[in-house]
Write a protein that holds these residues in place. Sequence first.
Motif, PDB file in Angstrom:
ATOM      1  N   MET A 157       0.964  -1.145   0.089  1.00 34.29           N
ATOM      2  CA  MET A 157       0.163   0.096   0.183  1.00 34.29           C
ATOM      3  C   MET A 157       0.882   0.915   0.101  1.00 34.29           C
ATOM      4  O   MET A 157       1.390   1.373   0.973  1.00 34.29           O
ATOM      5  CB  MET A 157      -1.052  -0.487   1.014  1.00 34.29           C
ATOM      6  N   LYS A 158       0.204   2.378  -0.615  1.00 36.46           N
ATOM      7  CA  LYS A 158       1.205   3.352  -0.915  1.00 36.46           C
ATOM      8  C   LYS A 158       1.011   4.225   0.148  1.00 36.46           C
ATOM      9  O   LYS A 158       0.311   4.861   0.677  1.00 36.46           O
ATOM     10  CB  LYS A 158       1.403   4.046  -2.748  1.00 36.46           C
ATOM     11  N   THR A 159       2.468   5.021   0.805  1.00 35.86           N
ATOM     12  CA  THR A 159       2.434   6.071   2.201  1.00 35.86           C
ATOM     13  C   THR A 159       1.882   6.677   1.502  1.00 35.86           C
ATOM     14  O   THR A 159       1.991   7.599   0.704  1.00 35.86           O
ATOM     15  CB  THR A 159       3.057   5.601   2.248  1.00 35.86           C
ATOM     16  N   ILE A 160       0.361   7.425   1.650  1.00 36.36           N
ATOM     17  CA  ILE A 160      -0.076   8.921   1.820  1.00 36.36           C
ATOM     18  C   ILE A 160       1.181  10.235   2.053  1.00 36.36           C
ATOM     19  O   ILE A 160       1.416  10.499   2.769  1.00 36.36           O
ATOM     20  CB  ILE A 160      -1.569   9.064   2.460  1.00 36.36           C
ATOM     21  N   GLN A 161       1.242  11.089   0.935  1.00 33.83           N
ATOM     22  CA  GLN A 161       2.070  11.963   0.889  1.00 33.83           C
ATOM     23  C   GLN A 161       1.570  13.388   1.691  1.00 33.83           C
ATOM     24  O   GLN A 161       0.082  13.543   1.541  1.00 33.83           O
ATOM     25  CB  GLN A 161       3.318  11.941  -0.512  1.00 33.83           C
ATOM     26  N   THR A 162       1.936  13.991   2.043  1.00 31.88           N
ATOM     27  CA  THR A 162       1.634  15.576   2.762  1.00 31.88           C
ATOM     28  C   THR A 162       2.999  16.291   2.028  1.00 31.88           C
ATOM     29  O   THR A 162       3.703  16.513   1.346  1.00 31.88           O
ATOM     30  CB  THR A 162       2.117  15.273   4.216  1.00 31.88           C
ATOM     31  N   ILE A 163       1.526  17.082   1.429  1.00 31.29           N
ATOM     32  CA  ILE A 163       2.355  18.579   0.627  1.00 31.29           C
ATOM     33  C   ILE A 163       1.433  19.390   1.562  1.00 31.29           C
ATOM     34  O   ILE A 163       0.737  19.686   1.688  1.00 31.29           O
ATOM     35  CB  ILE A 163       1.248  18.318  -0.509  1.00 31.29           C
ATOM     36  N   ALA A 201      -6.548  18.522  -3.991  1.00 28.70           N
ATOM     37  CA  ALA A 201      -7.317  17.358  -3.227  1.00 28.70           C
ATOM     38  C   ALA A 201      -8.114  16.180  -4.046  1.00 28.70           C
ATOM     39  O   ALA A 201      -9.028  15.669  -3.401  1.00 28.70           O
ATOM     40  CB  ALA A 201      -8.271  18.103  -3.093  1.00 28.70           C
ATOM     41  N   LYS A 202      -7.957  16.497  -5.608  1.00 25.33           N
ATOM     42  CA  LYS A 202      -8.795  14.843  -5.751  1.00 25.33           C
ATOM     43  C   LYS A 202      -7.801  13.939  -5.656  1.00 25.33           C
ATOM     44  O   LYS A 202      -8.367  12.332  -5.816  1.00 25.33           O
ATOM     45  CB  LYS A 202      -9.138  15.420  -7.147  1.00 25.33           C
ATOM     46  N   GLY A 203      -6.755  14.260  -5.502  1.00 22.57           N
ATOM     47  CA  GLY A 203      -6.053  12.896  -5.448  1.00 22.57           C
ATOM     48  C   GLY A 203      -5.675  12.281  -3.913  1.00 22.57           C
ATOM     49  O   GLY A 203      -6.566  12.932  -3.012  1.00 22.57           O
ATOM     50  N   ASN A 204      -4.784  11.085  -3.437  1.00 14.35           N
ATOM     51  CA  ASN A 204      -4.542  10.848  -2.542  1.00 14.35           C
ATOM     52  C   ASN A 204      -3.716  10.954  -1.691  1.00 14.35           C
ATOM     53  O   ASN A 204      -2.123  10.803  -1.311  1.00 14.35           O
ATOM     54  CB  ASN A 204      -4.518   9.310  -2.540  1.00 14.35           C
ATOM     55  N   TYR A 205      -3.418  12.283  -1.036  1.00 13.98           N
ATOM     56  CA  TYR A 205      -2.600  13.567  -0.753  1.00 13.98           C
ATOM     57  C   TYR A 205      -2.852  13.984   0.318  1.00 13.98           C
ATOM     58  O   TYR A 205      -4.583  14.617   0.753  1.00 13.98           O
ATOM     59  CB  TYR A 205      -1.540  14.769  -1.281  1.00 13.98           C
ATOM     60  N   PRO A 211     -15.855  16.077   0.103  1.00 18.33           N
ATOM     61  CA  PRO A 211     -16.095  15.708   1.892  1.00 18.33           C
ATOM     62  C   PRO A 211     -14.615  14.545   2.022  1.00 18.33           C
ATOM     63  O   PRO A 211     -14.044  14.664   2.998  1.00 18.33           O
ATOM     64  CB  PRO A 211     -17.059  15.273   2.019  1.00 18.33           C
ATOM     65  N   ALA A 212     -13.888  14.057   1.169  1.00 18.44           N
ATOM     66  CA  ALA A 212     -13.154  12.780   1.574  1.00 18.44           C
ATOM     67  C   ALA A 212     -11.811  13.172   1.360  1.00 18.44           C
ATOM     68  O   ALA A 212     -10.553  12.577   1.568  1.00 18.44           O
ATOM     69  CB  ALA A 212     -13.378  11.305   0.182  1.00 18.44           C
ATOM     70  N   ALA A 213     -11.757  14.718   0.921  1.00 25.33           N
ATOM     71  CA  ALA A 213     -10.687  15.378   0.522  1.00 25.33           C
ATOM     72  C   ALA A 213     -10.015  15.285   1.858  1.00 25.33           C
ATOM     73  O   ALA A 213     -10.121  15.608   2.727  1.00 25.33           O
ATOM     74  CB  ALA A 213     -10.405  16.252   0.176  1.00 25.33           C
ATOM     75  N   SER A 214      -8.069  15.202   2.265  1.00 19.24           N
ATOM     76  CA  SER A 214      -7.310  15.404   3.638  1.00 19.24           C
ATOM     77  C   SER A 214      -6.939  16.640   3.932  1.00 19.24           C
ATOM     78  O   SER A 214      -6.250  16.295   3.116  1.00 19.24           O
ATOM     79  CB  SER A 214      -6.401  14.363   3.547  1.00 19.24           C
ATOM     80  N   VAL A 215      -7.651  17.362   3.897  1.00 12.93           N
ATOM     81  CA  VAL A 215      -7.224  18.601   4.049  1.00 12.93           C
ATOM     82  C   VAL A 215      -7.943  19.839   5.443  1.00 12.93           C
ATOM     83  O   VAL A 215      -7.974  19.871   5.898  1.00 12.93           O
ATOM     84  CB  VAL A 215      -7.806  19.977   2.946  1.00 12.93           C
ATOM     85  N   VAL A 269       1.046  16.796 -11.618  1.00 11.25           N
ATOM     86  CA  VAL A 269       0.250  17.438 -12.433  1.00 11.25           C
ATOM     87  C   VAL A 269      -0.574  16.752 -13.285  1.00 11.25           C
ATOM     88  O   VAL A 269      -1.257  16.899 -13.407  1.00 11.25           O
ATOM     89  CB  VAL A 269       2.451  18.081 -13.028  1.00 11.25           C
ATOM     90  N   SER A 270      -0.163  15.047 -13.024  1.00 11.71           N
ATOM     91  CA  SER A 270      -1.135  14.545 -13.222  1.00 11.71           C
ATOM     92  C   SER A 270      -2.504  14.051 -12.452  1.00 11.71           C
ATOM     93  O   SER A 270      -3.392  14.693 -13.564  1.00 11.71           O
ATOM     94  CB  SER A 270      -0.647  12.939 -13.958  1.00 11.71           C
ATOM     95  N   THR A 271      -2.277  14.302 -11.712  1.00  8.79           N
ATOM     96  CA  THR A 271      -3.710  14.643 -10.513  1.00  8.79           C
ATOM     97  C   THR A 271      -3.852  15.842 -10.995  1.00  8.79           C
ATOM     98  O   THR A 271      -5.513  16.035 -10.240  1.00  8.79           O
ATOM     99  CB  THR A 271      -2.766  14.003  -9.243  1.00  8.79           C
TER     100      THR A 271
END
Length: 220
Positions: A1-7, A25-29, A53-57, A174-176
């Motif tokens: 499982m890929k670790t969620i990156q913090t930006i 916010a559309k990505g898994n960040y 609503p699912a975004a982690s922000v 950029v793709s996200t």
Amino acid sequence: MKTIQTIAIIGASGNMGAAISKSLAKGNYRLLLCANDLDKVQAVAEEIQSNQPAASVEAVDCSVDASWEADIIIAAVPHDAEREVAQKIKEVANQKIVISIANPLNDSYDGLVTAPYTSAAEELQKLLPNAKVIKAFNTTFAADFATPVIDGKQADAFVAGSDEEALQTVSELVSTAGFNPIVAGDLSVSGTLERMQLLLIQLNMKYDYNWLAGWKILHQ
């Protein structure tokens, strides 16, 4: 499982910072938004959470704290603010990716304030010698983030940097955001990208030229 990156997005209340924040916010960040005006940053975070609503922000009031937690730091600030940002985050940016979106335009938009053989991104790299500075998002306007797909094809966005792993990571960002990432070269190419955006801005001011519309014509 890929670790969620913090930006950490510094300057998230500005036009570009807010557009980048909403797109990523559309990505898994996990997004940490910060700027000088916390109320404006909070408004951006609330808008993102309302639409996704699912975004982690999270809105935070300190760029240093956000950058310390982050894997990737986006300096979504004008060129003349990059030095101040660099001074604040220098101690916590070691070995981290730092994205420069700035175009070093002069006040009359007829030239750049940087020397001919350097760039805003290269200057930022000197200020953050232990970070991995990448140039990205400087050839896109804030409004482009709302419509980065034309006739079913992603519009191109250029990336430049000297660290291959960092380039791959930023290309994924950029793709996200909805664009087609094109690696233009190492960090020295940033000057070309900044001059390219200067030309696009001049054409936009003179002819109301939209380079994404031009892109559409070329790809028909």
